[in-house]
Design a protein around this motif. Sequence first.
Motif, PDB file in Angstrom:
ATOM      1  N   SER A  60       0.917  -1.207   0.080  1.00 10.13           N
ATOM      2  CA  SER A  60      -0.038  -0.087   0.095  1.00 10.13           C
ATOM      3  C   SER A  60       0.860   1.020   0.104  1.00 10.13           C
ATOM      4  CB  SER A  60      -0.976  -0.108   1.252  1.00 10.13           C
ATOM      5  OG  SER A  60      -0.277  -0.242   2.450  1.00 10.13           O
ATOM      6  N   MET A  61       2.114   1.314   0.231  1.00  8.42           N
ATOM      7  CA  MET A  61       2.992   2.272   0.511  1.00  8.42           C
ATOM      8  C   MET A  61       3.692   2.461  -0.850  1.00  8.42           C
ATOM      9  SD  MET A  61       4.787   2.074   4.097  1.00  8.42           S
ATOM     10  CE  MET A  61       5.163   0.555   4.128  1.00  8.42           C
ATOM     11  N   GLY A  62       3.716   1.414  -1.698  1.00  7.19           N
ATOM     12  CA  GLY A  62       4.229   1.704  -3.194  1.00  7.19           C
ATOM     13  C   GLY A  62       4.222   2.543  -3.881  1.00  7.19           C
ATOM     14  N   PRO A  63       3.013   3.451  -4.049  1.00 13.12           N
ATOM     15  CA  PRO A  63       2.710   4.723  -4.850  1.00 13.12           C
ATOM     16  C   PRO A  63       3.604   5.798  -4.339  1.00 13.12           C
ATOM     17  CG  PRO A  63       0.489   3.615  -4.473  1.00 13.12           C
ATOM     18  CD  PRO A  63       1.665   3.011  -3.589  1.00 13.12           C
ATOM     19  N   GLU A  64       3.657   6.027  -2.871  1.00 16.88           N
ATOM     20  CA  GLU A  64       4.367   6.956  -2.184  1.00 16.88           C
ATOM     21  C   GLU A  64       5.921   6.815  -2.555  1.00 16.88           C
ATOM     22  OE1 GLU A  64       4.160  10.714  -1.671  1.00 16.88           O
ATOM     23  OE2 GLU A  64       2.454   9.354  -1.974  1.00 16.88           O
ATOM     24  N   ALA A  65       6.366   5.514  -2.480  1.00 13.47           N
ATOM     25  CA  ALA A  65       7.811   5.284  -2.816  1.00 13.47           C
ATOM     26  C   ALA A  65       8.325   5.485  -4.194  1.00 13.47           C
ATOM     27  CB  ALA A  65       8.056   3.595  -2.343  1.00 13.47           C
ATOM     28  N   LEU A  66       7.356   5.256  -5.093  1.00 12.00           N
ATOM     29  CA  LEU A  66       7.862   5.513  -6.437  1.00 12.00           C
ATOM     30  C   LEU A  66       7.814   7.095  -6.769  1.00 12.00           C
ATOM     31  CD1 LEU A  66       5.449   2.872  -8.079  1.00 12.00           C
ATOM     32  CD2 LEU A  66       7.896   3.006  -8.363  1.00 12.00           C
ATOM     33  N   ARG A  67       6.790   7.797  -6.083  1.00  8.99           N
ATOM     34  CA  ARG A  67       6.945   9.382  -6.016  1.00  8.99           C
ATOM     35  C   ARG A  67       8.464   9.944  -5.699  1.00  8.99           C
ATOM     36  NH1 ARG A  67       1.043   8.602  -4.757  1.00  8.99           N
ATOM     37  NH2 ARG A  67      -0.168   9.218  -6.558  1.00  8.99           N
ATOM     38  N   VAL A  68       8.538   9.523  -4.358  1.00  7.88           N
ATOM     39  CA  VAL A  68       9.903   9.799  -3.636  1.00  7.88           C
ATOM     40  C   VAL A  68      11.165   9.603  -4.684  1.00  7.88           C
ATOM     41  CG1 VAL A  68      11.240   9.144  -1.714  1.00  7.88           C
ATOM     42  CG2 VAL A  68       8.813   9.479  -1.189  1.00  7.88           C
ATOM     43  N   ALA A  69      10.902   8.383  -5.428  1.00  7.59           N
ATOM     44  CA  ALA A  69      11.978   8.109  -6.410  1.00  7.59           C
ATOM     45  C   ALA A  69      12.026   8.813  -7.411  1.00  7.59           C
ATOM     46  CB  ALA A  69      12.001   6.525  -6.673  1.00  7.59           C
ATOM     47  N   GLY A  70      10.973   9.896  -7.558  1.00  6.88           N
ATOM     48  CA  GLY A  70      11.135  10.848  -8.705  1.00  6.88           C
ATOM     49  C   GLY A  70      10.424  10.372 -10.031  1.00  6.88           C
ATOM     50  N   ILE A  71       9.384   9.644 -10.103  1.00  4.46           N
ATOM     51  CA  ILE A  71       8.942   9.147 -11.097  1.00  4.46           C
ATOM     52  C   ILE A  71       8.324  10.102 -12.133  1.00  4.46           C
ATOM     53  CG2 ILE A  71       6.623   8.586 -10.117  1.00  4.46           C
ATOM     54  CD1 ILE A  71       6.742   6.043 -12.166  1.00  4.46           C
ATOM     55  N   ARG A  92      15.640   1.572  -2.438  1.00  5.88           N
ATOM     56  CA  ARG A  92      16.421   0.961  -3.663  1.00  5.88           C
ATOM     57  C   ARG A  92      15.842   0.559  -4.677  1.00  5.88           C
ATOM     58  NH1 ARG A  92      20.550  -3.791  -2.108  1.00  5.88           N
ATOM     59  NH2 ARG A  92      20.406  -4.714  -4.159  1.00  5.88           N
ATOM     60  N   THR A  93      14.748  -0.113  -4.328  1.00 11.53           N
ATOM     61  CA  THR A  93      13.868  -0.908  -5.144  1.00 11.53           C
ATOM     62  C   THR A  93      13.128   0.088  -6.046  1.00 11.53           C
ATOM     63  OG1 THR A  93      13.951  -2.722  -3.708  1.00 11.53           O
ATOM     64  CG2 THR A  93      12.290  -2.814  -5.681  1.00 11.53           C
ATOM     65  N   ALA A  94      12.548   1.107  -5.283  1.00 14.80           N
ATOM     66  CA  ALA A  94      11.786   2.111  -5.905  1.00 14.80           C
ATOM     67  C   ALA A  94      12.528   2.748  -7.029  1.00 14.80           C
ATOM     68  CB  ALA A  94      11.134   2.847  -5.091  1.00 14.80           C
ATOM     69  N   GLU A  95      13.942   3.157  -6.678  1.00 13.04           N
ATOM     70  CA  GLU A  95      14.849   3.828  -7.573  1.00 13.04           C
ATOM     71  C   GLU A  95      14.906   2.901  -8.632  1.00 13.04           C
ATOM     72  OE1 GLU A  95      17.933   5.069  -5.026  1.00 13.04           O
ATOM     73  OE2 GLU A  95      16.772   6.826  -4.057  1.00 13.04           O
ATOM     74  N   LEU A  96      15.469   1.850  -8.774  1.00 13.87           N
ATOM     75  CA  LEU A  96      15.455   0.670  -9.478  1.00 13.87           C
ATOM     76  C   LEU A  96      14.250   0.856 -10.702  1.00 13.87           C
ATOM     77  CD1 LEU A  96      17.158  -1.338 -11.266  1.00 13.87           C
ATOM     78  CD2 LEU A  96      16.555  -2.997  -9.632  1.00 13.87           C
ATOM     79  N   ALA A  97      13.132   0.504  -9.829  1.00 13.56           N
ATOM     80  CA  ALA A  97      11.763   0.630 -10.907  1.00 13.56           C
ATOM     81  C   ALA A  97      11.697   1.863 -11.793  1.00 13.56           C
ATOM     82  CB  ALA A  97      10.778   0.581  -9.934  1.00 13.56           C
ATOM     83  N   VAL A  98      11.952   2.935 -10.945  1.00  7.79           N
ATOM     84  CA  VAL A  98      11.871   4.231 -11.898  1.00  7.79           C
ATOM     85  C   VAL A  98      12.843   4.293 -12.697  1.00  7.79           C
ATOM     86  CG1 VAL A  98      12.112   6.684 -11.572  1.00  7.79           C
ATOM     87  CG2 VAL A  98      10.785   5.626  -9.955  1.00  7.79           C
ATOM     88  N   ASP A  99      14.162   3.698 -12.947  1.00 11.80           N
ATOM     89  CA  ASP A  99      15.108   3.556 -13.663  1.00 11.80           C
ATOM     90  C   ASP A  99      14.595   2.912 -15.003  1.00 11.80           C
ATOM     91  OD1 ASP A  99      17.956   3.892 -14.687  1.00 11.80           O
ATOM     92  OD2 ASP A  99      18.384   2.094 -13.826  1.00 11.80           O
ATOM     93  N   LEU A 100      14.031   1.711 -14.415  1.00  8.94           N
ATOM     94  CA  LEU A 100      13.655   0.893 -15.652  1.00  8.94           C
ATOM     95  C   LEU A 100      12.325   1.402 -16.270  1.00  8.94           C
ATOM     96  CD1 LEU A 100      13.979  -2.397 -13.717  1.00  8.94           C
ATOM     97  CD2 LEU A 100      15.294  -1.840 -15.652  1.00  8.94           C
ATOM     98  N   ILE A 101      11.387   2.211 -15.654  1.00  9.30           N
ATOM     99  CA  ILE A 101      10.521   2.771 -16.409  1.00  9.30           C
ATOM    100  C   ILE A 101      10.903   3.822 -17.466  1.00  9.30           C
ATOM    101  CG2 ILE A 101       8.388   4.095 -15.896  1.00  9.30           C
ATOM    102  CD1 ILE A 101       8.180   2.820 -13.448  1.00  9.30           C
TER     103      ILE A 101
END
Length: 309
Positions: free
Chosen positions: A22-33, A283-292
């Motif tokens: 449930s905290m995933g969306p905010e982590a992706l935003r923090v990672a700068g998507i 780290r995982t959120a930042e990697l996800a954003v990198d791949l996106i």
Amino acid sequence: MQHHISLIGVPTDIGAGARGASMGPEALRVAGIRSVLESHGLDVLDRGNLSGPPNPWLAPAEGYRHLAEVVEWNQTLHEAVRAELAQARMPIVLGGDHCLGLGSISAVARHCRETGKKLRVLWLDAHADFNTAALTPSGNIHGMPVALLCGHGPAPLTGIGGTTPAIDAGVVRQIGIRSVDAGEKRLVHEAGLEVFDMRYIDEMGMRHTMEQALMGMDHNTHLHVSFDVDFLDPEIAPGVGTTVPGGPTYREAQLCMEMIADTGRLASLDVMELNPALDVRNRTAELAVDLIESLFGKSTLMRKTAPRA
């Protein structure tokens, strides 16, 4: 590829066996998507988070955990994704657990039926997610969305979007699979699902895998990517609730995303199962954003043309 993007946060772990997605969306935003996508000249709107019922954390009832709540979240997401597609915007769904693939993909399939487009779904995941209540004692619906989309399950779930089944199994290409239950495997074979598991990737390589998975698309194809972060090897992406060793490496994942980008057909995207509670310094959120970012044009390619030999 669509240049107008809408981010849709879906902060729930209603279908999962562990809390935290449930905290995933905010982590992706923090990672700068948003800023990362905007750096590629894309128009990005963040629609904020959808609302839905809280997770009651109950035992399964008649084989399904939180059935009514899962239906409500997915119905809400279905309508949100439909609305963005109707405005010619590309929805990027920030999950949330992967039961949400039901609401997202049923909306995309409905849009394709209404506009005469062909659908191709790439399911990037460690798991086939083709379970049913008869096959899994957990009742966790995040292990069932592909089966539900193909019509296997209770009507309140399979009927989201008004058509059952929402999709034909033939439109799906599963990539990176390495954890499938025995009964689930049988059902996958019966359905005729096309699966490029990790052994296939090991033997044939990611380039050949993606060439096969993307084959047959044309200008009239709507390409939907449903990216479960546990697709990646847990050595590089620890922030998921269902880690399975032996997934794609960083370079394999980058190549996968770059080849999707090369098609120019990507029209909708899910990013699912990111669990910041299990991550290390985001780290995982930042990697996800990198791949996106690689899905939208970031490339390691320095040559003028890619080698095809």
